[in-house]
Design a protein around this motif. Structure first.
Motif, PDB file in Angstrom:
ATOM      1  N   SER A 451      23.328  73.866  35.360  1.00 55.78           N
ATOM      2  CA  SER A 451      24.163  72.812  34.774  1.00 55.78           C
ATOM      3  C   SER A 451      23.791  71.437  35.336  1.00 55.78           C
ATOM      4  O   SER A 451      23.809  70.437  34.617  1.00 55.78           O
ATOM      5  N   LEU A 452      23.460  71.373  36.629  1.00 59.83           N
ATOM      6  CA  LEU A 452      23.092  70.090  37.215  1.00 59.83           C
ATOM      7  C   LEU A 452      21.800  69.562  36.603  1.00 59.83           C
ATOM      8  O   LEU A 452      21.688  68.370  36.294  1.00 59.83           O
ATOM      9  N   GLU A 453      20.827  70.446  36.405  1.00 62.87           N
ATOM     10  CA  GLU A 453      19.564  70.012  35.801  1.00 62.87           C
ATOM     11  C   GLU A 453      19.784  69.486  34.381  1.00 62.87           C
ATOM     12  O   GLU A 453      19.188  68.486  33.971  1.00 62.87           O
ATOM     13  N   VAL A 454      20.657  70.159  33.635  1.00 57.91           N
ATOM     14  CA  VAL A 454      20.956  69.696  32.277  1.00 57.91           C
ATOM     15  C   VAL A 454      21.682  68.355  32.327  1.00 57.91           C
ATOM     16  O   VAL A 454      21.402  67.446  31.527  1.00 57.91           O
ATOM     17  N   PHE A 455      22.608  68.202  33.308  1.00 55.62           N
ATOM     18  CA  PHE A 455      23.352  66.948  33.464  1.00 55.62           C
ATOM     19  C   PHE A 455      22.390  65.791  33.717  1.00 55.62           C
ATOM     20  O   PHE A 455      22.480  64.719  33.105  1.00 55.62           O
ATOM     21  N   GLU A 456      21.431  66.017  34.606  1.00 55.39           N
ATOM     22  CA  GLU A 456      20.456  64.965  34.919  1.00 55.39           C
ATOM     23  C   GLU A 456      19.557  64.673  33.712  1.00 55.39           C
ATOM     24  O   GLU A 456      19.190  63.513  33.469  1.00 55.39           O
ATOM     25  N   GLN A 457      19.205  65.716  32.956  1.00 51.24           N
ATOM     26  CA  GLN A 457      18.370  65.506  31.774  1.00 51.24           C
ATOM     27  C   GLN A 457      19.105  64.666  30.742  1.00 51.24           C
ATOM     28  O   GLN A 457      18.540  63.737  30.162  1.00 51.24           O
ATOM     29  N   LEU A 458      20.393  64.967  30.533  1.00 50.20           N
ATOM     30  CA  LEU A 458      21.174  64.189  29.570  1.00 50.20           C
ATOM     31  C   LEU A 458      21.338  62.747  30.030  1.00 50.20           C
ATOM     32  O   LEU A 458      21.277  61.809  29.235  1.00 50.20           O
ATOM     33  N   ALA A 459      21.537  62.570  31.337  1.00 48.80           N
ATOM     34  CA  ALA A 459      21.705  61.206  31.861  1.00 48.80           C
ATOM     35  C   ALA A 459      20.444  60.366  31.659  1.00 48.80           C
ATOM     36  O   ALA A 459      20.525  59.143  31.490  1.00 48.80           O
ATOM     37  N   SER A 460      19.290  61.030  31.652  1.00 51.21           N
ATOM     38  CA  SER A 460      18.043  60.278  31.466  1.00 51.21           C
ATOM     39  C   SER A 460      17.911  59.710  30.052  1.00 51.21           C
ATOM     40  O   SER A 460      17.071  58.843  29.820  1.00 51.21           O
ATOM     41  N   TYR A 461      18.732  60.192  29.133  1.00 52.12           N
ATOM     42  CA  TYR A 461      18.681  59.676  27.764  1.00 52.12           C
ATOM     43  C   TYR A 461      19.516  58.413  27.592  1.00 52.12           C
ATOM     44  O   TYR A 461      19.534  57.828  26.503  1.00 52.12           O
ATOM     45  N   LEU A 462      20.246  57.980  28.664  1.00 56.19           N
ATOM     46  CA  LEU A 462      21.120  56.815  28.587  1.00 56.19           C
ATOM     47  C   LEU A 462      20.604  55.710  29.497  1.00 56.19           C
ATOM     48  O   LEU A 462      20.045  55.980  30.574  1.00 56.19           O
ATOM     49  N   PRO A 463      20.786  54.452  29.108  1.00 55.50           N
ATOM     50  CA  PRO A 463      20.427  53.347  30.012  1.00 55.50           C
ATOM     51  C   PRO A 463      21.402  53.303  31.196  1.00 55.50           C
ATOM     52  O   PRO A 463      22.591  53.585  31.049  1.00 55.50           O
ATOM     53  N   ASP A 464      20.898  52.991  32.373  1.00 55.72           N
ATOM     54  CA  ASP A 464      21.788  52.908  33.542  1.00 55.72           C
ATOM     55  C   ASP A 464      22.498  51.554  33.571  1.00 55.72           C
ATOM     56  O   ASP A 464      22.242  50.677  32.747  1.00 55.72           O
ATOM     57  N   ARG A 465      23.382  51.360  34.573  1.00 54.47           N
ATOM     58  CA  ARG A 465      24.201  50.149  34.626  1.00 54.47           C
ATOM     59  C   ARG A 465      23.332  48.908  34.797  1.00 54.47           C
ATOM     60  O   ARG A 465      23.575  47.881  34.171  1.00 54.47           O
ATOM     61  N   ALA A 466      22.326  49.046  35.636  1.00 55.75           N
ATOM     62  CA  ALA A 466      21.483  47.873  35.893  1.00 55.75           C
ATOM     63  C   ALA A 466      20.784  47.423  34.619  1.00 55.75           C
ATOM     64  O   ALA A 466      20.653  46.222  34.355  1.00 55.75           O
ATOM     65  N   THR A 467      20.343  48.377  33.825  1.00 53.58           N
ATOM     66  CA  THR A 467      19.666  48.024  32.567  1.00 53.58           C
ATOM     67  C   THR A 467      20.631  47.313  31.631  1.00 53.58           C
ATOM     68  O   THR A 467      20.286  46.312  30.993  1.00 53.58           O
ATOM     69  N   LEU A 468      21.858  47.818  31.557  1.00 54.37           N
ATOM     70  CA  LEU A 468      22.840  47.216  30.646  1.00 54.37           C
ATOM     71  C   LEU A 468      23.260  45.833  31.121  1.00 54.37           C
ATOM     72  O   LEU A 468      23.420  44.905  30.321  1.00 54.37           O
ATOM     73  N   GLU A 469      23.437  45.667  32.441  1.00 57.23           N
ATOM     74  CA  GLU A 469      23.873  44.363  32.962  1.00 57.23           C
ATOM     75  C   GLU A 469      22.775  43.319  32.842  1.00 57.23           C
ATOM     76  O   GLU A 469      23.043  42.120  32.797  1.00 57.23           O
ATOM     77  N   GLY A 470      21.519  43.769  32.794  1.00 55.69           N
ATOM     78  CA  GLY A 470      20.416  42.816  32.700  1.00 55.69           C
ATOM     79  C   GLY A 470      20.057  42.428  31.284  1.00 55.69           C
ATOM     80  O   GLY A 470      19.061  41.725  31.059  1.00 55.69           O
ATOM     81  N   LEU A 471      20.829  42.913  30.311  1.00 57.71           N
ATOM     82  CA  LEU A 471      20.524  42.601  28.918  1.00 57.71           C
ATOM     83  C   LEU A 471      20.819  41.151  28.606  1.00 57.71           C
ATOM     84  O   LEU A 471      21.850  40.601  29.021  1.00 57.71           O
ATOM     85  N   PRO A 472      19.961  40.475  27.839  1.00 56.87           N
ATOM     86  CA  PRO A 472      20.247  39.101  27.407  1.00 56.87           C
ATOM     87  C   PRO A 472      21.313  39.118  26.317  1.00 56.87           C
ATOM     88  O   PRO A 472      21.570  40.153  25.693  1.00 56.87           O
ATOM     89  N   PRO A 473      21.928  38.013  26.049  1.00 52.10           N
ATOM     90  CA  PRO A 473      22.921  37.975  24.956  1.00 52.10           C
ATOM     91  C   PRO A 473      22.267  38.289  23.615  1.00 52.10           C
ATOM     92  O   PRO A 473      21.099  37.991  23.394  1.00 52.10           O
ATOM     93  N   GLY A 474      23.028  38.902  22.727  1.00 52.89           N
ATOM     94  CA  GLY A 474      22.531  39.223  21.398  1.00 52.89           C
ATOM     95  C   GLY A 474      21.923  40.621  21.346  1.00 52.89           C
ATOM     96  O   GLY A 474      21.820  41.319  22.357  1.00 52.89           O
ATOM     97  N   PRO A 475      21.505  41.028  20.158  1.00 51.13           N
ATOM     98  CA  PRO A 475      20.939  42.373  19.992  1.00 51.13           C
ATOM     99  C   PRO A 475      19.603  42.507  20.713  1.00 51.13           C
ATOM    100  O   PRO A 475      18.837  41.553  20.822  1.00 51.13           O
ATOM    101  N   ASP A 476      19.344  43.712  21.224  1.00 51.02           N
ATOM    102  CA  ASP A 476      18.097  43.998  21.937  1.00 51.02           C
ATOM    103  C   ASP A 476      17.402  45.181  21.259  1.00 51.02           C
ATOM    104  O   ASP A 476      17.846  46.325  21.374  1.00 51.02           O
ATOM    105  N   VAL A 477      16.320  44.866  20.559  1.00 54.97           N
ATOM    106  CA  VAL A 477      15.601  45.908  19.815  1.00 54.97           C
ATOM    107  C   VAL A 477      14.912  46.871  20.765  1.00 54.97           C
ATOM    108  O   VAL A 477      14.816  48.070  20.502  1.00 54.97           O
ATOM    109  N   SER A 478      14.417  46.375  21.879  1.00 51.11           N
ATOM    110  CA  SER A 478      13.678  47.229  22.811  1.00 51.11           C
ATOM    111  C   SER A 478      14.569  48.325  23.382  1.00 51.11           C
ATOM    112  O   SER A 478      14.102  49.445  23.632  1.00 51.11           O
ATOM    113  N   LEU A 479      15.843  48.023  23.607  1.00 48.71           N
ATOM    114  CA  LEU A 479      16.758  49.032  24.152  1.00 48.71           C
ATOM    115  C   LEU A 479      16.950  50.169  23.157  1.00 48.71           C
ATOM    116  O   LEU A 479      16.937  51.352  23.528  1.00 48.71           O
ATOM    117  N   GLU A 480      17.090  49.859  21.868  1.00 44.89           N
ATOM    118  CA  GLU A 480      17.253  50.895  20.852  1.00 44.89           C
ATOM    119  C   GLU A 480      15.974  51.709  20.698  1.00 44.89           C
ATOM    120  O   GLU A 480      16.017  52.921  20.484  1.00 44.89           O
TER     121      GLU A 480
END
Length: 508
Positions: A451-480
């Protein structure tokens, strides 16, 4: 009389006709003792018919000859039919041969119950020696024999009948409807064979005839042959003895698969040899052979699944045969044609859903196929329907014991699918493929120790907090482009939240 006929000068038809009529009159008046001079009668008729080119005179002779056959006692049938065979095979007159066939038909209708020379009659009906018109007439006779007189045939005669019917299934010059009807006649013969005391000796010859027709150049004929073969085995499989099953598996089923595979490979480089207007799904040789391949793989797998327990006991090397069949499923699953690939993917899932335990050799081959499919899907060379079928099949088969040694490989496979272009190129978000793969990962996490390995695998599909906080204003195509649509990320987060709820105190 013979001298009178042979001594007639050319053009003296009345003298010849008189000699013929005299021969007939003497023979019919003495038919009760015909055995005393039968050799002379047979020789004379052969000589008269084969030495004169007048079709009317020959036709008259043939009519008289069959009158003698009908009136003569049964003990003289062998010699009379031997003379008939000589006349039929040596004459160059098409009309004489057709007249012989017509009289044979009448003879069977009137005296079929008492005929003893079935072998000679069946030999006369063999296709290679017949013209197209004779083939039509001969097949009508054969159909009549199969419908009314199968019970009168002895085992050797029935074997000859099966061979002759097989020739009609492959008669190139005949109408396709005749070939298809001949295939249906073999099915009717199978219904008769199942009630025979000596049925064991008939099954393999009949299946060999269907095997030979399974690679016919005409798609309607070969498809009907394969369908009839599989339907016969499904219906009468329990009546087939073990030794016949062994020959059937190795000499018929596997050779049908090999033959269709080879023919389909050759057809990829051959143009269609017809100018008829066809549906786009059948407008090339390759597409037509792909259809045949689907019928063969699906039908033969169904036979093996249906009789698996019986075959595993009756056929000593059945596991080796199954390896060959799984190899054909592999070749189908990774095929470029979507219809063929779907048959291969569904076939693997259906095979293992029938088994109580998975033979390691077959299970390992299946995993090699699934991983190769995942690579094709990741590369974008497989269709989304094949990808969805792959995940649905794994979800249907998933059970902790057999999957336990393969959990790492399963998670890697699902990771390739979730990151593939097919998972994101969809009109709906999250896509069906993404939903199915995430559901299977959730099932793995809740039923295994990873279950832990699956949890970590699923988490890798999401941007972390630092990535989200570093986003510029407006839509970001690269993130999608990196993590997918917002709807998919929300679905991943819901799966993570469900796992966290089920395991409230993770190690970290």
């Amino acid at each position: 009389i013979n001298a009178e006929y042979m001594g007639a000068t050319p053009g003296h038809q009345r003298q010849k006709l008189y000699a013929c009529q005299a021969l007939v009159n003497v023979t019919r008046a003495n038919h009760h003792r015909i055995h005393c001079f039968l050799d002379i009668v047979c020789y004379s008729f052969e000589t008269f018919v084969l030495s004169y080119s007048d079709d009317w005179l020959c036709a008259t002779l043939i009519d008289h000859f069959f009158a003698i056959v009908r009136e003569g006692p049964s003990l003289v049938q062998p010699q009379l039919f031997a003379a008939l065979e000589t006349i039929f095979t040596k004459t160059r007159s098409k009309d004489v041969r057709l007249l012989c066939l017509s009289n044979i038909h009448k003879l069977i209708q009137q005296f079929g119950d008492s005929l003893s020379e079935w072998a000679v009659l069946l030999h006369l009906l063999e296709v290679p020696a017949l013209s197209q018109e004779e083939t039509q007439q001969g097949f009508r006779i054969l159909q009549f024999i199969c419908s009314d007189f199968l019970r009168h045939l002895q085992p050797p005669q029935l074997l000859t009948l099966i061979e002759v019917v097989g020739h009609y299934t492959r008669a190139e010059g005949a109408n396709v409807n005749l070939n298809l009807t001949a295939v249906q006649v073999l099915w009717e013969v199978a219904d008769c064979v199942v009630h025979s005391e000596a049925q064991g000796e008939f099954w393999v010859p009949m299946f060999l005839q269907l095997r030979e027709t399974a690679c016919d150049t005409r798609p309607e004929v070969r498809n009907a042959s394969i369908t009839t073969l599989c339907r016969t085995l499904m219906t009468h499989g329990k009546a087939i003895p073990g030794e016949a099953w062994s020959a059937c598996v190795w000499e018929v089923l596997l050779k049908v698969l090999d033959g269709v595979e080879d023919a389909a490979a050759r057809a990829e480089h051959e143009p269609l040899s017809t100018s008829e207007l066809m549906h786009h799904s059948k407008d090339t040789q390759a597409k037509q052979w792909d259809e045949t391949r689907c019928i063969a793989v699906d039908g033969i797998l169904r036979v093996c699944r249906h009789h698996y327990l019986h075959l595993s006991q009756a056929v000593p090397d059945f596991l080796d045969a199954m390896k060959r069949i799984v190899t054909h499923l592999h070749l189908a699953a990774v095929h470029t044609s979507e219809s063929v690939a779907l048959v291969g993917v569904h076939g693997l899932q259906q095979l293992f859903s029938k088994l109580q335990d998975y033979p390691p050799a077959l299970w390992g081959m299946a995993w090699s196929t699934w991983e190769m499919l995942a690579d094709l899907i990741a590369a974008g060379t497989a269709s989304v329907s094949v990808a969805n079928a792959l995940v649905a099949g794994l979800q249907d088969l998933y059970s902790p014991p057999p999957f336990a040694p393969y959990l790492t490989r399963l998670r890697c496979l699902l990771d390739k699918l979730l990151r593939s272009p097919l998972a994101t190129n969809s009109f709906t978000h999250p896509s069906k493929l993404q939903n199915s793969a995430l559901a299977l990962l959730h099932l793995v996490a809740t039923t295994s120790e990873c279950s832990l390995e699956v949890f970590e695998q699923l988490a890798s599909y999401l941007p972390d907090r630092a990535t989200l906080e570093g986003l510029p204003p407006g839509p970001d195509v690269s993130l999608e482009a990196t993590f997918g649509r917002l709807e998919y990320c929300n679905r991943v987060f819901e799966t993570l939240d469900t796992l966290h709820t089920a395991h409230p105190t993770p190690p970290h």
